[in-house]
Design an enzyme around this catalytic site. Structure first.
Site, mmCIF file in Angstrom:
data_model
loop_
_atom_site.group_PDB
_atom_site.id
_atom_site.type_symbol
_atom_site.label_atom_id
_atom_site.label_comp_id
_atom_site.label_asym_id
_atom_site.label_seq_id
_atom_site.Cartn_x
_atom_site.Cartn_y
_atom_site.Cartn_z
ATOM 1 N N LEU A 215 0.816 -1.210 0.000
ATOM 2 C CA LEU A 215 0.000 0.000 0.000
ATOM 3 C C LEU A 215 0.854 1.266 0.000
ATOM 4 C CD1 LEU A 215 -3.018 0.258 -0.116
ATOM 5 C CD2 LEU A 215 -3.078 0.478 2.364
ATOM 6 N N CYS A 216 1.994 1.219 0.702
ATOM 7 C CA CYS A 216 2.817 2.433 0.767
ATOM 8 C C CYS A 216 3.457 2.741 -0.583
ATOM 9 C CB CYS A 216 3.867 2.307 1.868
ATOM 10 S SG CYS A 216 4.684 0.719 1.893
ATOM 11 N N THR A 217 3.785 1.683 -1.353
ATOM 12 C CA THR A 217 4.309 1.903 -2.701
ATOM 13 C C THR A 217 3.254 2.590 -3.552
ATOM 14 O OG1 THR A 217 5.727 -0.040 -2.610
ATOM 15 C CG2 THR A 217 5.110 0.740 -4.795
ATOM 16 N N ASN A 220 2.845 6.281 -2.139
ATOM 17 C CA ASN A 220 3.922 7.267 -2.126
ATOM 18 C C ASN A 220 5.019 7.103 -3.156
ATOM 19 O OD1 ASN A 220 3.307 9.120 0.077
ATOM 20 N ND2 ASN A 220 3.297 7.227 1.272
ATOM 21 N N CYS B 110 -0.896 0.211 6.126
ATOM 22 C CA CYS B 110 0.175 -0.394 5.333
ATOM 23 C C CYS B 110 0.877 -1.458 6.170
ATOM 24 C CB CYS B 110 1.184 0.662 4.864
ATOM 25 S SG CYS B 110 2.385 -0.031 3.718
#
Lengths: 450, 183, 508
Positions: A215-217, A220, B110
């Protein structure tokens, strides 16, 4: 369906079966031990053997054709989908004029028209719309599905149809499941004898996991066009709530269009290239590219296994075929192993005799499970499924909120809890790697019956 | 292969023997989640809450950290377990607005095992421990809330101050955080 | 046609498919199933050749015939029912047998891109094989009998640009960085946010300094381990790119060299001696060879494709840019050389476009050329069959079925009936003596077991639809591979036994 029922007597005499009869009426050095060559074999295929095909898509269309042309006379097909333009390049029983119509009905009509010795009965329904009285009428079930959920559901259904006598399976309750799957130039076919050989749940890890990007990829540090599309789908859709906050529908071109536009914007913000409408569609709908030829091969491999099981002419494949034709043509057959701890197929229902359901409380049952030498459980959780198909938690002691809600059940009798003779309880406990299925057996009931 | 049976000997039409398997059976996902839930072994800072005791597929997890930046806070997560569990991971969202580098303001989390590193061997317990760890060791390397991550990386004291402010109820930057400290 | 499968063979592959014209020689279930797999994805056109009429016994296993055609031309019936699958495809037919066509107008086959034939007798097969070999038309020959099926590809030369390997090795050149890459790598600070490639390069330099000679990259396990430990030692906790760099040590080096397949292409006469009739593939191959040997120190053009790597967007995109630019530059050099060759050959310079050259350069490491053999040659004594059956190894192998099916085809010619059509016992004996003589004539001492011959006779010529559908599906994909010049086709004989669900590929 407007097609007249085939005349079985005529069909059996038809010269069309000259070739097939050689295989079914002659002995051979490689035939199965209990194969008895005889005209009865064709008669069985034509008039008695009932086969259900699940799915009338790429594999389903092929399966219906293949089965009709190896002598099967009574086929049923279930599919809840309607025909789309993009299906026509491989689902060969459909034409442009069929777009919007039921896949099951169109496929059945086509086969019935082309192959007069076969009668296909269509069901424009979901598999979950039928219960076991429907599924148990078939000798064999073949799946041409692209959904793991649906496969698992059918697998569970066929396992629940097994009957046991003295702890062993009554073989007449087994409905074999033949399952095919394809992805691009790769495919597999397998034979499942529920209760005997590896089931879908035993080998759940054989299904490729869905691709999920971190999800962070996505949020961001996107680098691939797919990252941008996933961002719009997972984050932006909820945030901006387009189209009056409706959930995302991968079949709605307006929705795909919206995602495409936003993905392009996001990609250009990060200097990422490669967003196309087709890619957006693929990511959102998880489209697995399908080719006509792989479907043909896998359906044929499945149909051959159906043919072998129905006629006993040759041993079944044991039990899993991998196929791919990326580089030459490659096949590999191996025996997928049944898992001893499979939650779905390793828990044979065990009879739990109950003297009197009106005096035996749930607490008594739990006590029995903990104290009896047979079970020796520590802190069992008990659930059941009601007649209406609703999940019900009877007692679960390890979670406070559930314990509080179900504590009152402990002092109630089984009768008061609405549990009936023959009803199954699912028991889980830290001492057991699998779930245990208990089938209530009311002794009082038996007395009454006498 | 086992010589099992001959299909030809099977009468199918109209045959319904005994009470057969008329009972409804739990789905594979249900069996598995019951197993997961009955074997939950929660750290003392975590509790689960099942609004409907009959529905094991939808529940809340409440984490109340007793150390670290988020000590004394109370954070609620919603778990939704789908019919394809455990082939697919459950969907987990944070229902408490939190100033955290790995949780965004929409509640997206995340955590690798919720997405790219999920596999069917993992359980609800694994996820609970993963989430608990996020509060003990927020990870600025994998940010979802980039501002929070930047502050954590550049100025830990400022980050600690922001967390406390948000938990007590107040603005951090332009975002207003509700109080999430029960005491 | 509605969205075929461009994802798998691309728009350019689809264009080739849509302009291809094939012939279906002899109407059988396996032939029709093969054609179906080509009509559906939108082949340009197909012509059916068959001299017989539809009989009731043909209906049992062929989906593309029905009762309304009984007594009519089989070629017509099958053409019409196949064409119905896809209105964009041109269908045509001739109601003449393969034998008749070969005897009376043998140039009929010359203009097809490929001929699909099935279930012929030995004489017809040999004649057709010879004719198509001479006219350089690929032939795909399928058999379907009972539970057995085979596919034999006869093609003189087949050049594959896009082989689509399942596990492609990324060509990164870390041990031999091109100038712009070296500049980029050396001017970028290695942080926890940059792609692992930069991390690996940094420690590769350290590792290189520790070596006695001037070894550029670790080769064996021990050397790789040393490099991994170098990175591990310097890594702070939670540096994902460092972890990825450690993992990449095993696969990151060694790509970009000329493979043995590519070397064979470079040394091929077709590459050495270009002429006006040269296939564009060979002109590009020669330009490629020139680039590799004269301009690029023995390295193939850079493909310019990067794997995804955990990194922030800017540093990844910047690195991607470096690779892409170099790939374009390399392809440009090759393209100019192609133009030189075209000029030397007095061919129009636009007969090879830039896109094709870029594709060829991207795929250079995986280029492949198949040089096939003639089916008719298998019937000569000096053929390659012998090594296959050394030590009497025909028992219990799928190879035995291939010979048994050939004996079956000879039986058709010599006895004028189908083995086992009426009586099994008698025909087993006749088939056995034909098989023994056949093997003997080829100089082999192996025998085919009675069981295999019995099984063949038991089928009595029956074509089982599901076996035909399996073989037809496989065969259709082989045709698509040949027409699109993508993916590697069989080389050259595929044998399938549905009794045991086994298959094997032999090179005959």
């Amino acid at each position: 369906m407007s097609v007249a029922s085939p005349n079985p007597a005529l069909a059996l005499q038809s010269k069309r079966w000259n070739g097939l009869r050689h295989l079914l009426e002659r002995e051979g050095p490689f035939c199965k031990g209990d194969f008895s060559p005889s005209p009865d074999n064709l008669e069985f295929l034509q008039t008695k053997c009932k086969v259900l095909v699940i799915g009338a898509g790429g594999l389903g269309c092929e399966l219906l054709k293949d089965l009709a042309l190896v002598g099967f006379g009574d086929l049923h097909v279930i599919d809840m989908d309607t025909i789309e333009l993009s299906n026509l390049n491989r689902q060969f029983l459909f034409r442009r004029s069929d777009i919007g119509a039921s896949k099951a009905e169109c496929a059945a009509r086509f086969i019935n028209g082309r192959v007069p010795t076969c009668r296909v009965t269509p069901h424009f329904k979901r598999i979950q719309d039928f219960d076991e009285t429907f599924y148990s009428q078939f000798h064999l079930i073949v799946c041409g599905l692209d959904s793991i959920v649906a496969r698992r559901w059918i697998n569970g259904m066929l396992l629940s149809m097994l009957r046991y006598e003295d702890g062993s399976i009554d073989v007449s309750s087994i409905v074999p499941m033949i399952d095919g799957g394809t992805e691009g130039f790769k495919g597999n076919a397998r034979v499942i004898l529920p209760g005997f050989t590896a089931c879908i749940e035993c080998t759940l890890d054989l299904f490729p996991p869905q691709v999920n990007y971190p999800l962070c990829t996505i949020a961001n540090t996107p680098r691939l066009p797919e990252h941008c599309i996933e961002y719009v789908k997972l984050i932006q859709w909820d945030k901006e709530s387009p189209f009056n906050s409706v959930p995302l529908d991968g079949d709605d071109p307006q929705h795909i269009g919206w995602i495409y536009e936003r993905s392009l914007e996001r990609a250009s913000e990060f200097n990422i290239t490669g967003i196309t409408y087709r890619l957006v569609q693929g990511v959102i709908k998880h489209i697995i590219p399908a080719v006509a030829s792989t479907n043909a091969v896998i359906a044929a491999a499945c149909a051959l296994e159906v043919f072998k099981l129905a006629t006993s002419c040759y041993d079944s494949m044991a039990n899993y075929l991998n196929f791919n034709d990326l580089d030459g043509i490659y096949t590999y057959t191996y025996e997928a192993e049944k898992s001893e701890t499979c939650l779905a197929c390793s828990n044979t229902p065990q009879l739990l005799p109950i003297e009197d359901p009106n005096t035996t409380t749930l607490e008594d049952v739990i006590k029995l499970l903990c104290e009896s030498a047979k079970y020796q459980l520590k802190s069992p959780a008990l659930t059941t499924v009601t007649k209406e198909g609703k999940q019900k938690t009877l007692y679960l002691g390890t979670v406070k909120s559930i314990e509080q809600a179900t504590r009152k059940n402990l002092t109630q009798s089984l009768g008061e809890l609405g549990l009936e003779d023959g009803q199954q309880l699912t028991v889980t406990d830290i001492t057991s790697p699998t779930a245990i299925t208990l089938q209530l057996k009311y002794q009082a009931n038996e007395v009454e019956m006498i | 292969m086992i010589r099992l049976f001959s299909l030809k000997q099977q009468m199918k039409e109209g045959e319904q023997k005994g009470s057969g398997g008329q009972q409804k059976k739990a789905s594979a996902a249900q069996l598995r989640i019951q197993k997961d839930i009955s074997e939950l072994n929660l750290p003392k800072t975590c509790v689960t809450e099942f609004p409907d005791a009959d529905d094991l597929l939808n529940f809340k997890l409440i984490i109340s950290p007793d150390e670290g930046f988020y000590k004394d806070g109370r954070f609620v997560f919603n778990f939704r377990v789908g019919s394809n569990y455990p082939h697919e991971p459950p969907k987990v969202k944070c229902a408490t607005l939190v100033y955290h580098p790995n949780i965004d303001l929409e509640g997206n989390v995340c955590l690798n095992i919720l997405r790219e590193d999920w596999n069917p061997v993992l359980t609800i317990n694994s996820i609970v421990y993963g989430l608990q760890f996020l509060f003990l060791e927020p990870n600025p390397e994998d940010p979802l809330n980039k501002e929070a991550a930047d502050v954590l990386q550049s100025n830990r004291r400022q980050f600690e101050y922001n967390v406390k402010k948000a938990m007590r109820g107040g603005y951090v930057g332009e975002t207003y955080f509700e109080c999430c400290m029960p005491k | 046609m509605s969205s075929p499968a461009p994802k798998l063979w691309g728009e350019h592959g689809q264009m080739l498919l849509e302009s291809a014209n094939i012939c279906l020689a002899n109407v059988t279930a396996v032939g029709c199933e093969t054609a179906k797999g080509l009509v559906l994805p939108g082949i340009g056109g197909f012509t059916v050749a068959d001299g017989s009429t539809v009989k009731e016994e043909d209906l049992g296993n062929n989906f593309f015939l029905d009762a309304s055609y009984i007594g009519k031309s089989k070629a017509l019936a099958c053409m019409q029912l196949l064409q119905e699958l896809n209105p964009d495809v041109n269908g045509d037919y001739v109601d003449e047998s393969v034998d008749y066509i070969l005897a009376n107008r043998s140039n009929f086959f010359d203009n097809f891109d490929l001929v699909i034939a099935s279930n012929l007798n030995e004489q017809t097969l040999i004649s057709l094989s010879n004719r198509l070999w001479e006219s350089n038309v690929p032939l795909l020959y399928c058999r379907s009998l009972g539970m057995l099926g085979t596919i034999r590809l006869q093609i003189k030369e087949h050049c594959i640009v896009e082989a689509h390997p399942d596990n492609r090795q990324f060509d990164l050149r870390l041990e031999h960085p091109f100038e712009t890459l070296r500049e980029h790598l050396e001017s970028t600070e290695v942080t926890s946010k940059v792609p692992w490639l930069l991390v690996l390069y940094k420690y590769l330099k350290v590792w290189q300094k520790q070596q006695d000679g001037d070894q550029k990259a670790p080769k064996n396990y021990k050397e790789k381990l040393a490099l991994k430990e170098l990175i591990e030692k310097e890594m702070k906790a939670d540096e994902e790119n460092h972890e990825e760099a450690i993992k990449a040590v095993n696969t990151a080096f060694g790509a970009g060299r000329v493979s043995s397949d590519l070397k064979a292409i470079f040394n091929d006469d077709a590459c050495e001696q270009l002429n006006k009739k040269s296939n564009p593939f060979w002109i590009m191959a020669k330009a490629l060879k020139h680039f590799v040997t004269e301009e690029n120190n023995g390295y193939v053009p850079l493909p310019g494709v990067l794997p995804d790597m955990t990194a922030n967007t800017e540093s990844y995109i910047a690195l991607q840019h470096v690779y892409r630019q170099q790939a374009l530059h390399d392809a440009d050099q090759v393209y100019h050389k192609c133009q030189d060759y075209l000029k030397q050959l007095s061919l129009p310079v636009d007969s090879i476009d830039e896109r094709s050259v870029r594709l060829l350069c991207r795929e250079a490491a995986g280029l492949a050329v198949i040089r096939g053999t003639r089916i008719a040659d298998e019937y000569e004594k000096s053929c390659r069959l012998q090594p296959l059956v050394e030590d009497n190894e025909l028992q219990g192998t799928l190879t035995a079925y291939n010979f048994a099916l050939r004996a079956y085809e000879r039986f058709l010619c010599e006895c004028g009936n189908i083995p086992g059509e009426c009586t099994v016992e008698q025909d087993i004996g006749r088939l056995k003596s034909i098989a023994s003589k056949m093997l003997n004539d080829l100089g082999m001492h192996a025998t085919i077991s009675n069981d295999v011959l019995h099984e063949i006779c038991r089928f009595g010529g029956a074509e089982l639809h599901a076996v035909s559908a399996f073989i037809g599906g496989c065969a259709a994909q082989e045709v698509i591979k040949i027409i699109t010049k993508q993916y590697k086709p069989i080389d050259n004989t595929f044998i399938y036994n549905a009794v045991t669900t086994e298959s094997v590929t032999l090179k005959l």
